[in-house]
Design a protein around this motif. Structure first.
Motif, PDB file in Angstrom:
ATOM      1  N   VAL A   1      -2.830  21.104   1.983  1.00 29.40           N
ATOM      2  CA  VAL A   1      -2.882  19.821   1.293  1.00 29.40           C
ATOM      3  C   VAL A   1      -3.522  20.007  -0.075  1.00 29.40           C
ATOM      4  CG1 VAL A   1      -3.742  17.459   1.382  1.00 29.40           C
ATOM      5  CG2 VAL A   1      -3.040  18.612   3.490  1.00 29.40           C
ATOM      6  N   LEU A   2      -2.805  19.609  -1.116  1.00 27.44           N
ATOM      7  CA  LEU A   2      -3.327  19.734  -2.473  1.00 27.44           C
ATOM      8  C   LEU A   2      -4.162  18.537  -2.884  1.00 27.44           C
ATOM      9  CD1 LEU A   2      -0.211  21.141  -4.379  1.00 27.44           C
ATOM     10  CD2 LEU A   2      -2.305  22.369  -3.789  1.00 27.44           C
ATOM     11  N   ASP A   3      -3.750  17.362  -2.499  1.00 29.94           N
ATOM     12  CA  ASP A   3      -4.401  16.142  -2.965  1.00 29.94           C
ATOM     13  C   ASP A   3      -4.130  15.029  -1.976  1.00 29.94           C
ATOM     14  OD1 ASP A   3      -5.839  14.450  -4.534  1.00 29.94           O
ATOM     15  OD2 ASP A   3      -4.455  14.453  -6.240  1.00 29.94           O
ATOM     16  N   PHE A   4      -4.743  13.884  -2.215  1.00 33.04           N
ATOM     17  CA  PHE A   4      -4.514  12.696  -1.399  1.00 33.04           C
ATOM     18  C   PHE A   4      -4.501  11.483  -2.308  1.00 33.04           C
ATOM     19  CE2 PHE A   4      -6.349   9.033   0.877  1.00 33.04           C
ATOM     20  CZ  PHE A   4      -5.339   8.835   1.801  1.00 33.04           C
ATOM     21  N   ASP A   5      -3.462  10.675  -2.185  1.00 37.19           N
ATOM     22  CA  ASP A   5      -3.314   9.462  -3.001  1.00 37.19           C
ATOM     23  C   ASP A   5      -3.215   8.245  -2.093  1.00 37.19           C
ATOM     24  OD1 ASP A   5      -3.161  10.985  -5.382  1.00 37.19           O
ATOM     25  OD2 ASP A   5      -1.047  11.392  -5.002  1.00 37.19           O
ATOM     26  N   PHE A   6      -3.978   7.226  -2.443  1.00 44.87           N
ATOM     27  CA  PHE A   6      -3.969   5.967  -1.700  1.00 44.87           C
ATOM     28  C   PHE A   6      -4.136   4.862  -2.731  1.00 44.87           C
ATOM     29  CE2 PHE A   6      -5.818   2.469   0.653  1.00 44.87           C
ATOM     30  CZ  PHE A   6      -5.138   2.493   1.866  1.00 44.87           C
ATOM     31  N   ALA A   7      -3.167   3.977  -2.822  1.00 51.79           N
ATOM     32  CA  ALA A   7      -3.196   2.970  -3.887  1.00 51.79           C
ATOM     33  C   ALA A   7      -2.622   1.657  -3.406  1.00 51.79           C
ATOM     34  CB  ALA A   7      -2.433   3.458  -5.110  1.00 51.79           C
ATOM     35  N   LEU A   8      -3.112   0.600  -4.016  1.00 51.00           N
ATOM     36  CA  LEU A   8      -2.529  -0.731  -3.835  1.00 51.00           C
ATOM     37  C   LEU A   8      -1.628  -0.972  -5.032  1.00 51.00           C
ATOM     38  CD1 LEU A   8      -4.200  -3.877  -2.479  1.00 51.00           C
ATOM     39  CD2 LEU A   8      -2.843  -4.064  -4.552  1.00 51.00           C
TER      40      LEU A   8
ATOM     41  N   LEU B   1       0.845  -1.189   0.000  1.00 47.35           N
ATOM     42  CA  LEU B   1       0.000   0.000   0.000  1.00 47.35           C
ATOM     43  C   LEU B   1       0.886   1.247   0.000  1.00 47.35           C
ATOM     44  CD1 LEU B   1      -2.759  -0.983   2.601  1.00 47.35           C
ATOM     45  CD2 LEU B   1      -3.024  -0.811   0.122  1.00 47.35           C
ATOM     46  N   ALA B   2       0.473   2.257  -0.754  1.00 43.26           N
ATOM     47  CA  ALA B   2       1.208   3.517  -0.815  1.00 43.26           C
ATOM     48  C   ALA B   2       0.218   4.664  -0.691  1.00 43.26           C
ATOM     49  CB  ALA B   2       1.970   3.626  -2.129  1.00 43.26           C
ATOM     50  N   SER B   3       0.548   5.611   0.175  1.00 37.76           N
ATOM     51  CA  SER B   3      -0.300   6.791   0.325  1.00 37.76           C
ATOM     52  C   SER B   3       0.586   8.025   0.408  1.00 37.76           C
ATOM     53  CB  SER B   3      -1.181   6.682   1.571  1.00 37.76           C
ATOM     54  OG  SER B   3      -0.389   6.631   2.740  1.00 37.76           O
ATOM     55  N   SER B   4       0.075   9.145  -0.079  1.00 40.85           N
ATOM     56  CA  SER B   4       0.823  10.407  -0.052  1.00 40.85           C
ATOM     57  C   SER B   4      -0.159  11.563  -0.080  1.00 40.85           C
ATOM     58  CB  SER B   4       1.777  10.505  -1.250  1.00 40.85           C
ATOM     59  OG  SER B   4       1.059  10.509  -2.467  1.00 40.85           O
ATOM     60  N   CYS B   5       0.315  12.718   0.373  1.00 46.51           N
ATOM     61  CA  CYS B   5      -0.510  13.924   0.345  1.00 46.51           C
ATOM     62  C   CYS B   5       0.357  15.084  -0.091  1.00 46.51           C
ATOM     63  CB  CYS B   5      -1.174  14.192   1.694  1.00 46.51           C
ATOM     64  SG  CYS B   5      -0.083  13.981   3.112  1.00 46.51           S
ATOM     65  N   PRO B   6       0.396  15.424  -1.377  1.00 49.86           N
ATOM     66  CA  PRO B   6       1.193  16.557  -1.870  1.00 49.86           C
ATOM     67  C   PRO B   6       0.747  17.862  -1.205  1.00 49.86           C
ATOM     68  CG  PRO B   6       0.426  15.170  -3.684  1.00 49.86           C
ATOM     69  CD  PRO B   6      -0.298  14.719  -2.467  1.00 49.86           C
ATOM     70  N   LEU B   7       1.730  18.705  -0.889  1.00 44.06           N
ATOM     71  CA  LEU B   7       1.465  19.971  -0.213  1.00 44.06           C
ATOM     72  C   LEU B   7       1.782  21.136  -1.134  1.00 44.06           C
ATOM     73  CD1 LEU B   7       3.049  19.211   3.282  1.00 44.06           C
ATOM     74  CD2 LEU B   7       0.696  18.821   2.532  1.00 44.06           C
ATOM     75  N   ALA B   8       1.036  22.218  -0.952  1.00 40.76           N
ATOM     76  CA  ALA B   8       1.280  23.440  -1.705  1.00 40.76           C
ATOM     77  C   ALA B   8       2.418  24.218  -1.075  1.00 40.76           C
ATOM     78  CB  ALA B   8       0.012  24.281  -1.757  1.00 40.76           C
ATOM     79  N   ALA B   9       2.813  25.322  -1.708  1.00 40.67           N
ATOM     80  CA  ALA B   9       3.928  26.129  -1.196  1.00 40.67           C
ATOM     81  C   ALA B   9       3.625  26.738   0.164  1.00 40.67           C
ATOM     82  CB  ALA B   9       4.265  27.228  -2.196  1.00 40.67           C
ATOM     83  N   ASN B  10       2.340  26.885   0.506  1.00 43.89           N
ATOM     84  CA  ASN B  10       1.974  27.447   1.812  1.00 43.89           C
ATOM     85  C   ASN B  10       1.700  26.370   2.857  1.00 43.89           C
ATOM     86  OD1 ASN B  10      -0.404  26.407   0.854  1.00 43.89           O
ATOM     87  ND2 ASN B  10      -1.556  28.330   0.937  1.00 43.89           N
TER      88      ASN B  10
ATOM     89  N   ARG C   1      -6.485   7.692   6.749  1.00 44.38           N
ATOM     90  CA  ARG C   1      -5.191   8.216   6.304  1.00 44.38           C
ATOM     91  C   ARG C   1      -5.350   9.613   5.705  1.00 44.38           C
ATOM     92  NH1 ARG C   1      -0.923   3.835   3.961  1.00 44.38           N
ATOM     93  NH2 ARG C   1      -1.190   2.229   5.555  1.00 44.38           N
ATOM     94  N   ARG C   2      -6.453   9.843   5.039  1.00 44.61           N
ATOM     95  CA  ARG C   2      -6.702  11.165   4.468  1.00 44.61           C
ATOM     96  C   ARG C   2      -6.832  12.213   5.572  1.00 44.61           C
ATOM     97  NH1 ARG C   2     -12.009  12.669   0.762  1.00 44.61           N
ATOM     98  NH2 ARG C   2     -11.285  14.716   0.040  1.00 44.61           N
ATOM     99  N   GLN C   3      -7.532  11.858   6.643  1.00 49.09           N
ATOM    100  CA  GLN C   3      -7.680  12.791   7.760  1.00 49.09           C
ATOM    101  C   GLN C   3      -6.346  13.014   8.468  1.00 49.09           C
ATOM    102  OE1 GLN C   3     -10.464  14.536   8.477  1.00 49.09           O
ATOM    103  NE2 GLN C   3      -9.198  15.634   9.974  1.00 49.09           N
ATOM    104  N   ALA C   4      -5.562  11.943   8.617  1.00 48.18           N
ATOM    105  CA  ALA C   4      -4.244  12.073   9.240  1.00 48.18           C
ATOM    106  C   ALA C   4      -3.351  12.993   8.420  1.00 48.18           C
ATOM    107  CB  ALA C   4      -3.599  10.699   9.392  1.00 48.18           C
ATOM    108  N   CYS C   5      -3.488  12.935   7.115  1.00 48.42           N
ATOM    109  CA  CYS C   5      -2.714  13.815   6.245  1.00 48.42           C
ATOM    110  C   CYS C   5      -3.065  15.273   6.521  1.00 48.42           C
ATOM    111  CB  CYS C   5      -2.997  13.459   4.789  1.00 48.42           C
ATOM    112  SG  CYS C   5      -2.133  14.486   3.600  1.00 48.42           S
ATOM    113  N   ARG C   6      -4.341  15.564   6.666  1.00 55.47           N
ATOM    114  CA  ARG C   6      -4.761  16.946   6.956  1.00 55.47           C
ATOM    115  C   ARG C   6      -4.270  17.408   8.321  1.00 55.47           C
ATOM    116  NH1 ARG C   6     -11.107  16.146   5.189  1.00 55.47           N
ATOM    117  NH2 ARG C   6     -10.800  16.099   2.909  1.00 55.47           N
TER     118      ARG C   6
END
Length: 258
Positions: free
Chosen positions: A33-40, A21-30, A89-94
């Motif tokens: 959170v820009l997005d959330f990715d969760f994939a198998l 499993l892979a998850s990530s949350c790209p961040l903006a310059a400020n 995981r999405r909430q943890a990212c935020r």
């Protein structure tokens, strides 16, 4: 379902495989959170991805594994366990993004600097000065050379590129070929966001630090030795003569010592 997928791949002669499993949350310059990715992921290729807007898993492989990805997505959507895991995981990212941003991107680590001279073999500029600057963050840094307090080269010095160290700090180096004379001072001036004023590192022609310390130590020892010698001579000449000694003309002894 994952076990069945592995057995199916092995039965087709796929050999060794890895599912994770892979998850990530790209961040903006400020820091937002820009997005959330969760994939198998199967053998480094995304197989099934989570759609946060639809709150469901969708197949994201368009190759030979597309049928398996479709069946796996249906299995993951059949129930709420996997959707709840992705949303957690999405909430943890935020929640963690602002703390992570403050402790990494927004931090300020001041640089260190050192000048190392080396010979060039060039008669016009026999010394190459290399100013090593390291351990700083953020990576933007400006390094200026000064000769006896005056800027060397053009007046505008844009920030130079830095190399990551692998520990969230950066390093760089700037060189200058010089023909130093006695009394010259070359200064590496480092400007960085973590510093209230530039970091200055000086170098001048002459003895190295180690040799300077040795010369200073030898001078102190010689001075002490000379002091002991003078004191010994004084005490030797001031002592009274031996009993029965007849002073010769020119001998000076304290009154009453004979």
């Amino acid at each position: 379902m994952l076990v069945l997928l592995g057995l199916a791949m092995g039965a087709r002669g796929a050999g060794a495989f890895l599912v994770h499993l892979a998850s990530s949350c790209p961040l903006a310059a400020n820091g937002s959170v820009l997005d959330f990715d969760f994939a198998l992921v199967f053998n480094k290729n995304p197989l099934v991805c989570y759609d946060p807007d639809a709150r469901r898993f969708v197949p994201c492989d368009w190759g030979l594994l597309r049928p398996h990805a479709t069946r796996l997505a249906t299995f993951l959507n059949n129930g709420t366990d996997w959707v709840q895991r992705a949303e957690a995981r999405r909430q943890a990212c935020r929640d963690l993004a602002t703390h992570f941003w403050a402790s990494t991107v927004l931090r300020r680590t001041p640089p260190q600097a050192r000048i190392i001279p080396s010979k060039t073999g060039n008669a016009r500029a026999p010394v190459l000065l290399t100013c090593h600057v390291w351990g700083f963050y953020p990576p933007e840094v400006t390094v200026i050379w000064l000769h006896n307090g005056d800027i060397v080269g053009p007046g505008e010095h844009p920030p130079i590129s830095a190399i990551p160290n692998g520990d969230w700090t950066y390093q760089t180096q700037v060189t200058l070929m010089v023909a130093p004379t006695a009394g010259d001072t070359f200064t590496c001036s480092v400007q960085h966001a973590s510093l209230d004023q530039p970091l200055l590192e000086d170098w001048g022609p002459g003895l190295s630090l180690g040799l300077t310390l040795k010369v200073a130590a030898a001078t102190v020892v010689m001075a002490l030795g000379l002091g002991f010698f003078v004191t010994g001579v004084y005490h030797y000449r001031a002592r009274p003569p031996a009993p029965g000694y007849t002073p010769l003309p020119g001998d000076n002894y304290p009154a009453g010592s004979i």
